[in-house]
Design a protein around this motif. Structure first.
Motif, PDB file in Angstrom:
ATOM      1  N   CYS A 723       0.610  -1.208   0.138  1.00 25.82           N
ATOM      2  CA  CYS A 723       0.050  -0.004  -0.105  1.00 25.82           C
ATOM      3  C   CYS A 723       0.994   1.456  -0.030  1.00 25.82           C
ATOM      4  O   CYS A 723       0.497   2.270  -0.769  1.00 25.82           O
ATOM      5  N   ALA A 724       1.888   1.481   0.648  1.00 27.51           N
ATOM      6  CA  ALA A 724       2.835   2.398   0.869  1.00 27.51           C
ATOM      7  C   ALA A 724       3.482   2.489  -0.303  1.00 27.51           C
ATOM      8  O   ALA A 724       3.669   3.678  -0.914  1.00 27.51           O
ATOM      9  N   LYS A 725       3.725   1.383  -1.063  1.00 24.99           N
ATOM     10  CA  LYS A 725       4.453   1.428  -2.280  1.00 24.99           C
ATOM     11  C   LYS A 725       3.754   2.160  -3.436  1.00 24.99           C
ATOM     12  O   LYS A 725       4.188   2.860  -4.407  1.00 24.99           O
ATOM     13  N   ALA A 726       2.299   2.050  -3.310  1.00 27.84           N
ATOM     14  CA  ALA A 726       1.573   2.503  -4.288  1.00 27.84           C
ATOM     15  C   ALA A 726       1.440   4.004  -4.261  1.00 27.84           C
ATOM     16  O   ALA A 726       1.120   4.907  -5.235  1.00 27.84           O
ATOM     17  N   LYS A 727       1.720   4.833  -3.127  1.00 30.92           N
ATOM     18  CA  LYS A 727       1.800   6.049  -2.947  1.00 30.92           C
ATOM     19  C   LYS A 727       3.293   6.643  -3.082  1.00 30.92           C
ATOM     20  O   LYS A 727       3.751   7.758  -2.777  1.00 30.92           O
ATOM     21  N   GLY A 728       4.288   5.465  -3.414  1.00 31.22           N
ATOM     22  CA  GLY A 728       5.597   6.242  -3.516  1.00 31.22           C
ATOM     23  C   GLY A 728       6.538   5.866  -2.366  1.00 31.22           C
ATOM     24  O   GLY A 728       7.594   6.740  -2.236  1.00 31.22           O
ATOM     25  N   ASP A 748       2.006  12.232   2.908  1.00 35.45           N
ATOM     26  CA  ASP A 748       1.276  12.910   1.904  1.00 35.45           C
ATOM     27  C   ASP A 748       0.759  14.164   2.257  1.00 35.45           C
ATOM     28  O   ASP A 748      -0.446  14.231   2.960  1.00 35.45           O
ATOM     29  N   PRO A 749       1.576  15.418   1.882  1.00 31.74           N
ATOM     30  CA  PRO A 749       0.958  16.595   2.462  1.00 31.74           C
ATOM     31  C   PRO A 749      -0.256  17.056   2.039  1.00 31.74           C
ATOM     32  O   PRO A 749      -0.978  17.799   2.800  1.00 31.74           O
ATOM     33  N   SER A 750      -0.776  16.388   0.892  1.00 34.54           N
ATOM     34  CA  SER A 750      -2.278  16.834   0.357  1.00 34.54           C
ATOM     35  C   SER A 750      -3.319  16.034   0.952  1.00 34.54           C
ATOM     36  O   SER A 750      -4.432  16.282   0.843  1.00 34.54           O
ATOM     37  N   ASP A 751      -2.791  14.811   1.470  1.00 33.87           N
ATOM     38  CA  ASP A 751      -3.887  13.938   2.314  1.00 33.87           C
ATOM     39  C   ASP A 751      -3.510  13.396   3.611  1.00 33.87           C
ATOM     40  O   ASP A 751      -2.699  12.291   3.322  1.00 33.87           O
ATOM     41  N   ARG A 928      -8.019  -6.522 -11.730  1.00 31.75           N
ATOM     42  CA  ARG A 928      -7.403  -6.150 -10.512  1.00 31.75           C
ATOM     43  C   ARG A 928      -5.721  -5.973 -10.894  1.00 31.75           C
ATOM     44  O   ARG A 928      -5.106  -7.124 -11.258  1.00 31.75           O
ATOM     45  N   SER A 929      -5.112  -5.007 -10.477  1.00 34.24           N
ATOM     46  CA  SER A 929      -3.577  -5.302 -10.502  1.00 34.24           C
ATOM     47  C   SER A 929      -3.229  -5.041  -8.973  1.00 34.24           C
ATOM     48  O   SER A 929      -4.141  -4.746  -8.086  1.00 34.24           O
ATOM     49  N   GLN A 930      -2.033  -4.690  -8.499  1.00 32.93           N
ATOM     50  CA  GLN A 930      -1.590  -4.525  -7.021  1.00 32.93           C
ATOM     51  C   GLN A 930      -2.233  -3.427  -6.470  1.00 32.93           C
ATOM     52  O   GLN A 930      -2.537  -3.725  -5.400  1.00 32.93           O
ATOM     53  N   ASN A 931      -2.148  -2.102  -6.969  1.00 31.01           N
ATOM     54  CA  ASN A 931      -2.476  -1.178  -6.455  1.00 31.01           C
ATOM     55  C   ASN A 931      -3.860  -0.389  -7.062  1.00 31.01           C
ATOM     56  O   ASN A 931      -4.132   1.016  -6.773  1.00 31.01           O
ATOM     57  N   LYS A 932      -4.667  -1.165  -7.848  1.00 35.91           N
ATOM     58  CA  LYS A 932      -5.742  -0.591  -8.488  1.00 35.91           C
ATOM     59  C   LYS A 932      -6.689  -1.673  -8.942  1.00 35.91           C
ATOM     60  O   LYS A 932      -6.187  -2.712  -9.203  1.00 35.91           O
ATOM     61  N   ILE A 933      -7.835  -1.113  -9.311  1.00 34.05           N
ATOM     62  CA  ILE A 933      -8.939  -2.091  -9.950  1.00 34.05           C
ATOM     63  C   ILE A 933      -9.642  -1.560 -10.921  1.00 34.05           C
ATOM     64  O   ILE A 933     -10.109  -0.158 -10.664  1.00 34.05           O
ATOM     65  N   LEU A 947      -5.594   2.563  -4.860  1.00 32.54           N
ATOM     66  CA  LEU A 947      -5.443   2.732  -3.496  1.00 32.54           C
ATOM     67  C   LEU A 947      -5.331   4.068  -3.034  1.00 32.54           C
ATOM     68  O   LEU A 947      -4.687   5.076  -3.664  1.00 32.54           O
ATOM     69  N   PHE A 948      -6.017   4.639  -1.890  1.00 35.75           N
ATOM     70  CA  PHE A 948      -6.068   5.822  -1.257  1.00 35.75           C
ATOM     71  C   PHE A 948      -6.845   7.003  -2.128  1.00 35.75           C
ATOM     72  O   PHE A 948      -6.844   8.023  -1.750  1.00 35.75           O
ATOM     73  N   ASP A 949      -7.581   6.441  -3.262  1.00 40.75           N
ATOM     74  CA  ASP A 949      -8.628   7.179  -3.669  1.00 40.75           C
ATOM     75  C   ASP A 949      -9.673   7.574  -2.669  1.00 40.75           C
ATOM     76  O   ASP A 949      -9.966   6.799  -1.887  1.00 40.75           O
ATOM     77  N   HIS A 950     -10.074   8.921  -3.064  1.00 36.70           N
ATOM     78  CA  HIS A 950     -11.362   9.255  -2.384  1.00 36.70           C
ATOM     79  C   HIS A 950     -12.760   9.128  -3.094  1.00 36.70           C
ATOM     80  O   HIS A 950     -12.737   9.429  -4.217  1.00 36.70           O
ATOM     81  N   VAL A 951     -13.580   8.397  -2.501  1.00 40.96           N
ATOM     82  CA  VAL A 951     -14.863   7.930  -3.004  1.00 40.96           C
ATOM     83  C   VAL A 951     -16.027   8.551  -2.479  1.00 40.96           C
ATOM     84  O   VAL A 951     -15.827   8.750  -1.104  1.00 40.96           O
ATOM     85  N   THR A 952     -17.113   8.589  -3.209  1.00 38.28           N
ATOM     86  CA  THR A 952     -18.486   8.956  -2.403  1.00 38.28           C
ATOM     87  C   THR A 952     -18.903   7.585  -2.083  1.00 38.28           C
ATOM     88  O   THR A 952     -19.474   6.839  -2.956  1.00 38.28           O
TER      89      THR A 952
END
Length: 1054
Positions: A723-728, A748-751, A928-933, A947-952
């Protein structure tokens, strides 16, 4: 004069040889009879629990009655019961440790009028077993012989009724001795207790279940399961490494398919087996039930299976196993059960339609347990229709090889399905939490503190304790409305310029003497249980909320640890431990202390102790208090920095607190907000716990109670790393130091939620923190991984944790040892302490589970009556934190909710998100892949979730009849949720949630008004139970830093 006898035991070895063991057996002329009619109480040494003097007869149950009808004998109405040692040993050997411990606890319980008589050590009661005599016949003969002796011992003044299920014994002994009656247990209840309806119903239920078992064993059904291997074969197999011993852990989300065995005492030959063992399917489980200690045989590698990565019903966060969905893991089958850990189970009866579908035989009913991990249980009852709207308690009696399901019997009704009190009672039973009232005997041991007779410090204690009342500024910082104030703090400048830091803890052990009635009760409870809207205290309120609560402005006894610190570096120069007398000057709440720390002095108006002061005096005292809080914070920062350098972890746990209003109804659901003052208090408590741990270990290296937190298994960090790798970010998990540094950098300064979720995932990957006896493991295993300390214990909360009471006694014994004084404290041996630690660890897990389940109950109650399609408040912003093959796991910060959101439904349709913030189900596929679907419809439209996307997310409740309701999450847009009303964006989350919870409160109040009479009864019961329903929860803040969340026993394999 002791008489020596010899007992011959024939034991079979692993090799199948018979081993003859001769043991010496000593008989005494007198043993404690525990009867008030005893003619020689001094000779019998009746210094413990005595039978009631008001009974009309004594009851002596035969061994078989104790085995089969123990739960009926638990009824407090049945008095004057004498359990013979012979019967107790039969339970121990034939029914296992769980049933035997239940019997032991019954004998210790002051509420029950029953005693143990050691008949096999009494000269005139002991009967040697005759050659060729069946064990059962000898046991019955011994018990009858002891009953006759007991009758004559009491001067023939008290009739004795021996109850047995042996018809031959009734015929043989029924009229042999005048004053000693031998009858069946059913006959006894019919004649002596005709109006005790509940006991009769329970007795009939047990009897019916037993008859059915006997009938089944005579019938020749085809076998559904293989027989379990004999005990000697299992033990030999474990020793040789062929079989593996462990605890069965069923996956509640896939209860029919997946269970895991957590390794326990695996042989050295299997030391390379790092993961748990998968037990695939109910056949391979072979009649074992969640929690049983089982013996497993590994299957050949070509039959190993892997975990599925798909979400399923009720799926939510579980600790990562480290196995990818396709990767096979060690798989086995159960070949035997070493210990059955059966308990009371809450079940639901089938509806009318389901009963009809089960067949014509309406007396045999399959009931569904509330816990998904427990199989359906077959019971015999004629009340199925009347009970179909209720939660009911049942017990399992047996599970034969010929039966698909276990057999059990009905015990009692808890309450209506969906009713708040019934659902709370369900949570308590499912976690084996007993909330019976404190008994009269226990309350008689309590000190008195009334307006007419106020409690005072005794002159003797004033002489023996260090008096801090006039020399130290002592104050407490706790949550608002806290009643049980365990701890206070002090800091002052010494004459030499150095500082003195003090942690002062309520001296509970002064009032709770070892092995007293209240001590035994506190040991049994082990902890205070905090539910969302109430708490069940470990100690009576006279102690927990009064004399042991370090309230402001009153004299209290304390156990203190005081350090002399260097005035600039804050390095510890010396430490002092001892008993003190304190008078807390201020009872601050966290928010007020934080405001003072931040320089906002307007909060003073909310601090009661300042209200009556004149301006000049008020200003001086305020400056003194502000200096103390500031200095404490400086010291805490230094201590924390020192631990950080050693690798201390700061981990986030998403925890929701239920806040109550003045009427003790729910006022709000609040995710706990961290303040610096939280850390200040926690750091001081950690320091005290660490230094006390060192002290008691140095004095008692083989019998000190410490708390360990083992390093986690590296494979459990795999999901965190991905999960951390998905965000760099790169997370280095090689040590606690590298992990802490990595988490600090993963920002992540933005989130800011990204870092919070990564810390939460790190928490989930951790091992459990546990109590242990220092004599039972090596010193290198003492460490606390999360706190980066070599030794740690719990000393700071004796009001609500029994472990701390044990530690206080150890500390007092250590102080006595240093002074070359006699050690008055009764210390546990290593073996007894190890057993006590197991019990406390178990109760801590129960407390964590019940708190979590009750919070989830109230979350569901809020959303249950909302129209999720139209209610704006059922829409929220969520963040994706895990990708699965058919959906994602989402965290909703506003409510602290985590749950599954499906991207493919049961019909095989996939989600499609439109541009107008709406979604629909359409034919298509998921990739599905490692950090997205990615969801792609048949028409070619696609939407990707990272991963870490904001959704409604739309929140609703899935109402379940047999189980607890669950929160259901549905993604309706792949964009973050924006509140339609801009004004609401600026309102505090507190206000938003307050609106929510008021509606929950109102619906509960309406239900209570509809059952006003019932409400009064519940209120009376609450008073009778001597429990506290506080205004707000006592948030366990110092335990946040001690990784209290890790005590929840969700397995890594699940």
């Amino acid at each position: 004069m002791l008489q020596k006898r010899e007992k011959v035991l024939l034991l079979r070895t692993f090799q199948g040889r018979t081993l003859r063991i001769v043991r010496e057996h000593y008989l005494r002329p007198s043993v404690p009879c525990n009867s008030p009619l005893c003619p020689q109480p001094a000779a019998c040494r009746n210094d413990g629990k005595l039978l009631s003097a008001e009974v009309t007869h004594y009851v002596i149950p035969d061994w078989k009655v104790v085995q089969d009808y123990l739960e009926v004998l638990e009824f407090p109405e049945l008095k004057g019961i004498i359990f013979m040692q012979t019967a107790c040993q039969a339970v121990q050997h034939q029914r296992g440790r769980r049933q035997y411990n239940k019997l032991r606890n019954l004998l210790k319980d002051a509420r029950h009028d029953c005693v143990l008589f050691a008949n096999e050590f009494q000269q005139h009661c002991y009967l040697p077993r005759e050659k060729g005599e069946a064990m059962e016949k000898w046991q019955t003969r011994s018990i009858y012989n002891s009953a006759v002796w007991y009758y004559h011992h009491c001067g023939d003044r008290m009739p004795i009724v021996m109850v047995t299920e042996d018809e031959e014994a009734i015929q043989q002994y029924g009229s042999e001795t005048e004053g000693v009656f031998v009858i069946s247990f059913k006959n006894y209840l019919d004649n002596f207790w005709p109006d005790l309806k509940a006991a009769h119903e329970l007795c009939d239920s047990i009897l019916q279940s037993r008859r059915e078992r006997e009938n089944e064993s005579q019938e020749t059904h085809g076998k559904e399961y293989p027989e379990h291997l004999p005990l000697e074969v299992l033990e030999a197999g474990i020793k040789s490494g062929r079989y593996i011993q462990g605890i069965l852990n069923v996956n509640k989300h896939r209860a029919q398919i997946e269970a895991f065995v957590r390794l326990q005492g695996a042989s050295s030959k299997d030391s390379d087996l790092l993961s748990d063992i998968l037990i695939h399917g109910t056949k391979a489980r072979n009649r074992s039930i969640h929690g049983d200690v089982v013996v497993v045989e590994l299957l050949p590698k070509n039959e190993w299976k892997g975990r599925t990565g798909a979400l399923c019903e009720n799926d939510s966060e579980d600790k990562a196993s480290g196995e990818s969905p396709s990767e096979p893991m060690p798989t086995g089958r159960v070949v035997g059960i070493l210990q059955k850990n059966w308990r009371d189970y809450v079940v639901t009866f089938p509806s009318k339609e389901e009963v009809q579908s089960q067949g014509k035989n309406a007396q045999k009913i399959l009931v569904t347990p509330w816990d998904y991990r427990i199989p359906k249980i077959r019971i015999s009852t004629q009340q199925a229709e009347a009970l179909q709207d209720f939660r009911v308690v049942v017990r399992i009696d047996s599970w034969e090889t010929t039966s698909v399901y276990p057999n059990g019997h009905f015990v009692r009704v808890l309450g209506r399905i969906g009713d708040l009190e019934g659902e709370i009672a369900t949570i308590l039973v499912e976690n084996s939490i007993s909330v019976v009232p404190f008994s009269e005997a226990q309350m008689c041991e309590m000190p008195v503190n009334t307006p007419e007779n106020p409690w005072k410090v005794s002159p003797k204690e004033e002489r023996e304790r260090k008096d801090l009342r006039n020399t130290h500024l002592v104050f407490s910082i706790d949550p608002k409305g806290c009643e049980d104030v365990d701890d206070t703090l002090s800091v002052r400048t010494l004459a030499n310029g150095n500082l003195e830091l003090g942690v002062h803890i309520a001296d509970v052990t002064h009032f709770v003497t070892p092995n007293s009635y209240i001590d035994v009760e506190a040991r049994t409870r082990a902890t205070t249980y905090y539910l969302a809207d109430r708490r069940y205290d470990m100690l009576p309120s006279i102690l927990s909320a009064d004399l042991c609560s370090l309230l402001g402005g009153v004299d209290r006894y304390a156990m203190s640890v005081m350090w002399e610190l260097d005035k600039t570096s804050y390095e510890i120069k010396k430490v002092w431990y001892g008993r003190t007398i304190i008078r807390s000057a201020y009872k601050l709440f966290y928010e007020a202390a934080q405001e003072l720390l931040d320089g906002n002095f307007s909060i003073v108006d909310d601090i009661p102790e300042f209200k009556a002061l004149e301006e000049q005096s008020r200003q001086a005292k305020l400056e003194e208090l502000v200096w103390a809080i500031g200095k404490l914070t400086d010291i805490a920062r230094h201590i924390r920095a020192k631990r950080d350098r050693c690798g201390a972890l700061e981990l986030e746990g998403i925890e929701v607190r239920v806040q109550l209003d003045d009427k003790k109804n729910i006022h709000d659901l609040i995710p706990k907000q961290p303040l610096e003052v939280h850390e200040t208090v926690a750091e001081c408590m950690i320091l005290a716990n660490h230094w006390v741990a060192k002290k008691i270990w140095e004095s008692f290296p083989h019998q000190a109670l410490l708390r360990q937190h083992p390093p986690p298994h590296q494979e459990f960090f795999s999901e965190l790393r991905e999960c951390a790798k998905a965000k760099g970010f790169f997370i280095d998990t090689r040590s606690n130091k590298t992990l802490a540094d990595s988490l600090d950098r993963a920002n992540d300064p933005s989130d800011p939620l990204v870092n919070q979720l990564l810390r939460s995932m790190a928490t989930q990957a951790m091992s459990n923190a546990l109590y242990f006896s220092t004599g039972s493991c090596a010193e290198e295993e003492f460490q606390h991984y999360g706190l980066a300390l070599d030794k740690y214990t719990h000393f700071t909360s004796p009001i609500r944790r029994y472990s701390d009471i044990v530690v206080h006694r150890l500390l007092m014994a250590a102080i006595s040892k240093d002074k070359k004084m006699e050690i008055k404290e009764n210390l546990f041996s290593n073996k007894d302490l190890e057993e006590l630690c197991r019990h406390i660890n178990n109760r801590n897990r129960a407390a964590q589970h019940s708190q979590k389940q009750s919070t989830e109950l109230f979350q569901c109650m809020y959303f249950k009556d909302k129209d999720s399609e139209t209610e704006e408040r059922c829409m929220a912003d969520g963040i994706i934190y895990s990708i699965r093959t058919n959906g994602v796991l989402v965290f909703i910060p506003r409510f602290g909710i985590k749950g599954a959101a499906y991207l493919r439904n049961k019909d095989g349709l996939v989600i499609s998100c439109g541009p107008d913030n709406s979604s629909e189900w359409m034919p298509g596929s998921l990739q599905r892949s490692q950090n997205k679907i990615t969801s792609t419809t048949a028409g070619g439209q696609s939407v990707t979730f990272h991963l870490f996307d904001h959704v409604t997310v739309r929140i609703s409740v899935q109402a379940l009849r047999c189980h607890s309701d669950t929160i259901r999450l549905e993604i309706i847009s792949n964009k973050p949720y924006m509140t339609p009303n801009p004004e609401l964006c600026h309102q505090s989350s507190l206000l938003l949630k307050s609106e929510l919870v008021k509606e929950v409160t109102r619906s509960v109040e309406e239900a209570q008004l509809a059952q006003e009479v019932k409400g009064k009864v519940l209120q009376e019961e609450c008073q009778e139970y001597c429990q506290t329903k506080g205004r707000s929860l006592y948030s366990l803040l110092e335990e946040i830093r001690d990784l209290a969340l890790l005590d929840v026993s969700d397995s890594h394999a699940m």
